[in-house]
Design a protein around this motif. Structure first.
Motif, PDB file in Angstrom:
ATOM      1  N   GLU A 136      32.610  40.452  29.653  1.00 58.84           N
ATOM      2  CA  GLU A 136      32.508  41.896  29.863  1.00 58.84           C
ATOM      3  C   GLU A 136      31.406  42.244  30.861  1.00 58.84           C
ATOM      4  OE1 GLU A 136      32.620  45.201  26.555  1.00 58.84           O
ATOM      5  OE2 GLU A 136      30.538  44.620  26.863  1.00 58.84           O
ATOM      6  N   GLU A 137      30.261  41.589  30.719  1.00 53.79           N
ATOM      7  CA  GLU A 137      29.106  41.858  31.579  1.00 53.79           C
ATOM      8  C   GLU A 137      29.459  41.649  33.065  1.00 53.79           C
ATOM      9  OE1 GLU A 137      26.677  38.827  32.477  1.00 53.79           O
ATOM     10  OE2 GLU A 137      25.742  40.264  33.837  1.00 53.79           O
ATOM     11  N   MET A 138      30.230  40.598  33.353  1.00 54.60           N
ATOM     12  CA  MET A 138      30.632  40.330  34.748  1.00 54.60           C
ATOM     13  C   MET A 138      31.592  41.386  35.252  1.00 54.60           C
ATOM     14  SD  MET A 138      31.073  36.205  35.065  1.00 54.60           S
ATOM     15  CE  MET A 138      32.099  35.907  33.640  1.00 54.60           C
ATOM     16  N   ILE A 139      32.519  41.794  34.388  1.00 55.42           N
ATOM     17  CA  ILE A 139      33.512  42.798  34.798  1.00 55.42           C
ATOM     18  C   ILE A 139      32.846  44.144  35.066  1.00 55.42           C
ATOM     19  CG2 ILE A 139      35.465  44.144  33.919  1.00 55.42           C
ATOM     20  CD1 ILE A 139      36.579  41.499  32.850  1.00 55.42           C
ATOM     21  N   LEU A 140      31.883  44.508  34.213  1.00 54.48           N
ATOM     22  CA  LEU A 140      31.178  45.773  34.427  1.00 54.48           C
ATOM     23  C   LEU A 140      30.372  45.725  35.726  1.00 54.48           C
ATOM     24  CD1 LEU A 140      29.920  46.662  30.826  1.00 54.48           C
ATOM     25  CD2 LEU A 140      32.005  47.410  31.996  1.00 54.48           C
ATOM     26  N   GLU A 141      29.873  44.530  36.069  1.00 54.78           N
ATOM     27  CA  GLU A 141      29.026  44.419  37.262  1.00 54.78           C
ATOM     28  C   GLU A 141      29.760  44.790  38.552  1.00 54.78           C
ATOM     29  OE1 GLU A 141      26.685  40.832  37.357  1.00 54.78           O
ATOM     30  OE2 GLU A 141      26.297  41.032  39.507  1.00 54.78           O
ATOM     31  N   ILE A 142      31.044  44.396  38.665  1.00 56.02           N
ATOM     32  CA  ILE A 142      31.741  44.645  39.940  1.00 56.02           C
ATOM     33  C   ILE A 142      33.050  45.411  39.796  1.00 56.02           C
ATOM     34  CG2 ILE A 142      30.728  42.582  41.003  1.00 56.02           C
ATOM     35  CD1 ILE A 142      33.507  41.259  40.729  1.00 56.02           C
ATOM     36  N   GLY A 143      33.427  45.745  38.556  1.00 55.56           N
ATOM     37  CA  GLY A 143      34.772  46.258  38.319  1.00 55.56           C
ATOM     38  C   GLY A 143      35.066  47.640  38.880  1.00 55.56           C
ATOM     39  N   ASP A 144      34.030  48.433  39.130  1.00 53.99           N
ATOM     40  CA  ASP A 144      34.294  49.767  39.678  1.00 53.99           C
ATOM     41  C   ASP A 144      34.386  49.760  41.196  1.00 53.99           C
ATOM     42  OD1 ASP A 144      34.589  51.180  37.329  1.00 53.99           O
ATOM     43  OD2 ASP A 144      32.435  51.531  37.113  1.00 53.99           O
ATOM     44  N   GLU A 145      34.000  48.644  41.813  1.00 51.56           N
ATOM     45  CA  GLU A 145      33.998  48.576  43.278  1.00 51.56           C
ATOM     46  C   GLU A 145      35.231  47.876  43.835  1.00 51.56           C
ATOM     47  OE1 GLU A 145      30.518  46.259  43.820  1.00 51.56           O
ATOM     48  OE2 GLU A 145      29.366  47.611  42.531  1.00 51.56           O
ATOM     49  N   ARG A 146      36.091  47.381  42.969  1.00 52.18           N
ATOM     50  CA  ARG A 146      37.228  46.584  43.433  1.00 52.18           C
ATOM     51  C   ARG A 146      38.547  47.187  42.990  1.00 52.18           C
ATOM     52  NH1 ARG A 146      35.351  42.024  46.303  1.00 52.18           N
ATOM     53  NH2 ARG A 146      33.111  41.937  45.909  1.00 52.18           N
ATOM     54  N   ASP A 147      39.648  46.781  43.689  1.00 54.90           N
ATOM     55  CA  ASP A 147      40.983  47.190  43.266  1.00 54.90           C
ATOM     56  C   ASP A 147      41.505  46.277  42.152  1.00 54.90           C
ATOM     57  OD1 ASP A 147      40.942  49.056  45.316  1.00 54.90           O
ATOM     58  OD2 ASP A 147      41.844  47.659  46.759  1.00 54.90           O
ATOM     59  N   TYR A 148      41.272  44.985  42.340  1.00 49.55           N
ATOM     60  CA  TYR A 148      41.792  43.989  41.399  1.00 49.55           C
ATOM     61  C   TYR A 148      40.726  42.970  41.058  1.00 49.55           C
ATOM     62  CZ  TYR A 148      46.389  45.811  42.546  1.00 49.55           C
ATOM     63  OH  TYR A 148      47.461  46.633  42.708  1.00 49.55           O
ATOM     64  N   LEU A 149      40.647  42.632  39.777  1.00 50.03           N
ATOM     65  CA  LEU A 149      39.807  41.514  39.348  1.00 50.03           C
ATOM     66  C   LEU A 149      40.709  40.424  38.787  1.00 50.03           C
ATOM     67  CD1 LEU A 149      36.909  43.284  37.391  1.00 50.03           C
ATOM     68  CD2 LEU A 149      36.988  42.636  39.817  1.00 50.03           C
ATOM     69  N   PHE A 150      40.554  39.210  39.319  1.00 52.20           N
ATOM     70  CA  PHE A 150      41.294  38.074  38.786  1.00 52.20           C
ATOM     71  C   PHE A 150      40.330  37.239  37.956  1.00 52.20           C
ATOM     72  CE2 PHE A 150      43.878  39.602  42.214  1.00 52.20           C
ATOM     73  CZ  PHE A 150      45.176  39.450  41.730  1.00 52.20           C
ATOM     74  N   VAL A 151      40.542  37.267  36.628  1.00 49.63           N
ATOM     75  CA  VAL A 151      39.627  36.585  35.712  1.00 49.63           C
ATOM     76  C   VAL A 151      40.128  35.169  35.456  1.00 49.63           C
ATOM     77  CG1 VAL A 151      38.489  36.689  33.464  1.00 49.63           C
ATOM     78  CG2 VAL A 151      39.180  38.819  34.614  1.00 49.63           C
ATOM     79  N   GLU A 152      39.233  34.207  35.678  1.00 53.02           N
ATOM     80  CA  GLU A 152      39.552  32.801  35.449  1.00 53.02           C
ATOM     81  C   GLU A 152      39.597  32.535  33.949  1.00 53.02           C
ATOM     82  OE1 GLU A 152      37.390  28.474  36.284  1.00 53.02           O
ATOM     83  OE2 GLU A 152      36.330  30.312  36.711  1.00 53.02           O
ATOM     84  N   GLY A 153      40.753  32.155  33.430  1.00 53.83           N
ATOM     85  CA  GLY A 153      40.875  31.833  32.009  1.00 53.83           C
ATOM     86  C   GLY A 153      40.398  30.427  31.712  1.00 53.83           C
ATOM     87  N   GLN A 154      40.272  30.107  30.410  1.00 53.78           N
ATOM     88  CA  GLN A 154      39.834  28.776  29.981  1.00 53.78           C
ATOM     89  C   GLN A 154      40.683  28.336  28.795  1.00 53.78           C
ATOM     90  OE1 GLN A 154      37.483  26.981  31.457  1.00 53.78           O
ATOM     91  NE2 GLN A 154      36.503  28.518  32.768  1.00 53.78           N
ATOM     92  N   GLY A 155      40.912  27.040  28.672  1.00 52.47           N
ATOM     93  CA  GLY A 155      41.536  26.467  27.482  1.00 52.47           C
ATOM     94  C   GLY A 155      42.913  27.019  27.173  1.00 52.47           C
ATOM     95  N   SER A 156      43.216  27.124  25.909  1.00 48.98           N
ATOM     96  CA  SER A 156      44.505  27.639  25.441  1.00 48.98           C
ATOM     97  C   SER A 156      44.296  28.228  24.056  1.00 48.98           C
ATOM     98  CB  SER A 156      45.533  26.509  25.379  1.00 48.98           C
ATOM     99  OG  SER A 156      46.386  26.679  24.260  1.00 48.98           O
ATOM    100  N   ILE A 157      45.089  29.245  23.743  1.00 52.03           N
ATOM    101  CA  ILE A 157      44.913  29.965  22.484  1.00 52.03           C
ATOM    102  C   ILE A 157      45.291  29.121  21.266  1.00 52.03           C
ATOM    103  CG2 ILE A 157      47.197  31.070  22.427  1.00 52.03           C
ATOM    104  CD1 ILE A 157      43.755  32.632  21.589  1.00 52.03           C
ATOM    105  N   VAL A 158      45.953  27.985  21.457  1.00 46.35           N
ATOM    106  CA  VAL A 158      46.259  27.115  20.310  1.00 46.35           C
ATOM    107  C   VAL A 158      45.593  25.747  20.470  1.00 46.35           C
ATOM    108  CG1 VAL A 158      48.408  28.259  19.750  1.00 46.35           C
ATOM    109  CG2 VAL A 158      48.450  26.329  21.325  1.00 46.35           C
ATOM    110  N   HIS A 159      44.516  25.691  21.222  1.00 49.15           N
ATOM    111  CA  HIS A 159      43.822  24.406  21.394  1.00 49.15           C
ATOM    112  C   HIS A 159      42.924  24.130  20.184  1.00 49.15           C
ATOM    113  CE1 HIS A 159      41.461  21.175  23.056  1.00 49.15           C
ATOM    114  NE2 HIS A 159      42.302  21.106  24.058  1.00 49.15           N
ATOM    115  N   PRO A 160      43.041  22.949  19.565  1.00 50.74           N
ATOM    116  CA  PRO A 160      42.252  22.653  18.361  1.00 50.74           C
ATOM    117  C   PRO A 160      40.740  22.724  18.587  1.00 50.74           C
ATOM    118  CG  PRO A 160      43.923  20.957  18.744  1.00 50.74           C
ATOM    119  CD  PRO A 160      43.915  21.835  19.951  1.00 50.74           C
TER     120      PRO A 160
END
Lengths: 339, 339
Positions: free
Chosen positions: A208-232
């Motif tokens: 959230e902190e990163m998105i708030l830092e630049i999110g109002d100045e850009r049209d699109y933010l592409f957030v790098e995901g990690q792992g998987s929602i069913v990873h043990p």
């Protein structure tokens, strides 16, 4: 910045960070360090990234560089003592060293002393900032449209997809930025929070902190995901990013032929459609992100025809347009993401 | 162990840890410290826990204690300087101090010096062990049946439910243990990992490690859940516990009347049945845990009749037997959990 990248015995296939930097960073890569493939060139192995000679070590460099990047990581993120000579040589030449290991170079006595003596910097990109805290649940309020890459497993291409989509969006005339959440993304972009390393209570907050830092100045933010929602092991990081980023749109990344969780082979991957349901139903109460596109890594398939067929099949499975962003480019999914 | 519990200005309603220790710990509570209610007794406010006098501070104790427990936590987990005198007095009397704050007492210069001088211990239960690592995905292989409490929100009674179910199982003749994942559980049980404070990559691993430690010696493990799977800030911890614990059975905890996420009131709680679907579909690929019972906290309802009605309604909503473990006991759900 002129850089050398250390990738001993692992270039190119097990050097994810080195390849990411070669492909996406603005840095000029002067050389790759790999004892095993020394004497050859980057383009002998990977044709579609910036070229550079491969050399034995820092002592073999013909001209100075600004920084040495550690471009590989053993399981567990430790420091391999066989790299010490190169790091030492770099520091003695006044060259910064950038690493994304769990072992912090800045806490290594010899390296700290050398950096101090030669007035250069040890930058541990996996060391989170001290001031992180819990999320407020407000990332979705920024002006930018938020697109998050999610995966069926680790190492299926989330970082690559994020970078390619942001690049394609920029080429289409939009002001698009990447939100880096892992060591490679942070090295490429020169900023970011290493989400897998923060206190677990602060996972969503650090995104959230990163998105708030630049999110109002850009049209699109592409957030790098990690792992998987069913990873043990890693699902906690995935879930924290999903809720911290509060994405509008999700891009589901998968590797063709992957049937079990990498390194956890007793766990079968669920159906692709199950992932769509899972990510969407988990996102619904917080930001209502929908899977609107897919990215299939078809590197394991030799023929383009087979790759095209696999991509088409994948698109049907997830009921959304799909592509292999490296093989076929991002155009097939871009319209859906930017509309 | 003879203990005093610090709960200044917060006893009893905002002293979750103090109440948990009074209700469940084996410790003999000699006094509660609360300037505001000093002179009265614990049972004046809470009749169904061990009784103790409430006093102004450590200096007012009539007999020595082994430890002072910090039984409250401000938002953010900081140290309130108005507590310093009591901690100082405790240490000067050779008394250990146990805290679950994000601020570590052992790193406070004055406290560290006093503990050293008076040969007593500063125990920060929220400081994770150094040797945690990623999960292997094997918690489900232990002999014990694993029961995890999950919630619709924070502060709905997961810790209390975990303790009551373990107690009821023991009373029914089974060898049942608690897996403590939060500060109060750790203080009560005297061991455990503070999951919300570990490196996010190690969330599942820190739970797995505890289950492997005792899981082959017990019939039932009751794992203390945290947060909620749709919490904008804390879902990462919830998800990591769900996959790290690899539970067989889930108990869904909820507080009667709660309609929005506590502290995040712009987020409405989804329907109860949505939670059942979410927890089960997320658990399915890893351990297939099913919601087999519910625990409703009816403390906000005065009349027993209203509480009974709310519990019955809740049972219908989640399609499983339910109870309020404090008001009506655990018997109504125990059979389902132990079969």
């Amino acid at each position: 910045m002129r850089v050398a990248i250390l990738a001993h015995e692992k270039f190119p296939d097990r050097a994810k960070t080195a390849l990411g930097v070669l492909r996406y960073a603005d840095d000029e890569v002067v050389a790759v360090l790999d004892r095993e493939t020394a004497g050859r060139r980057v383009n002998d192995f990977v044709p579609d990234v910036q070229d550079a000679p491969i050399v034995e070590g820092m002592a073999a460099l013909e001209s100075p560089v600004d920084a040495l990047l550690i471009g590989i990581a053993p399981i567990g993120g430790g420091f391999d003592e066989r790299w010490r000579d190169d790091v030492r040589t770099a520091l003695e030449n006044g060259c910064d060293v950038v690493a994304g290991l769990h072992y912090f170079l800045s806490e290594d006595e010899e390296f700290a002393r050398l950096a101090d003596e030669h007035d250069c910097e040890l930058r541990d990109v996996r060391k989170p900032p001290e001031d992180l805290t819990v999320a407020e649940g407000v990332a979705g309020e920024v002006d930018a449209e938020i697109v998050l890459t999610v995966g069926t497993d680790c190492s299926v291409g989330k970082m690559t997809t994020t970078m390619e989509l942001a690049r394609a969006a920029r080429e289409a005339g939009h002001d698009a930025a990447v939100i880096p959440t892992g060591q490679t993304g942070i090295m490429i972009e020169g900023w970011g929070n290493p989400i897998d390393r923060v206190v677990s209570d602060f996972t969503a907050g650090a995104v959230e902190e990163m998105i708030l830092e630049i999110g109002d100045e850009r049209d699109y933010l592409f957030v790098e995901g990690q792992g998987s929602i069913v990873h043990p092991a890693y699902s906690a990081v995935t879930c924290g990013i999903l809720h911290g980023a509060m994405p509008d749109k999700l891009v589901l990344c998968h590797a063709a032929g992957r049937e079990t969780i990498h390194g956890y082979e007793s766990f079968a991957l669920p159906d692709r459609s199950t992932y769509v349901d899972l990510y969407e139903s988990l996102s619904a109460p917080v930001s209502g992100g929908a899977v609107v596109a897919g990215a299939l890594n078809t590197a394991s398939l030799e023929a383009d025809d087979d790759a095209r067929e696999a991509v088409d099949e994948y698109a049907t499975e997830i009921d959304a347009p799909a592509t292999d962003v490296i093989r076929f480019g991002a155009d097939d999914v871009l319209e859906t993401l930017l509309e």
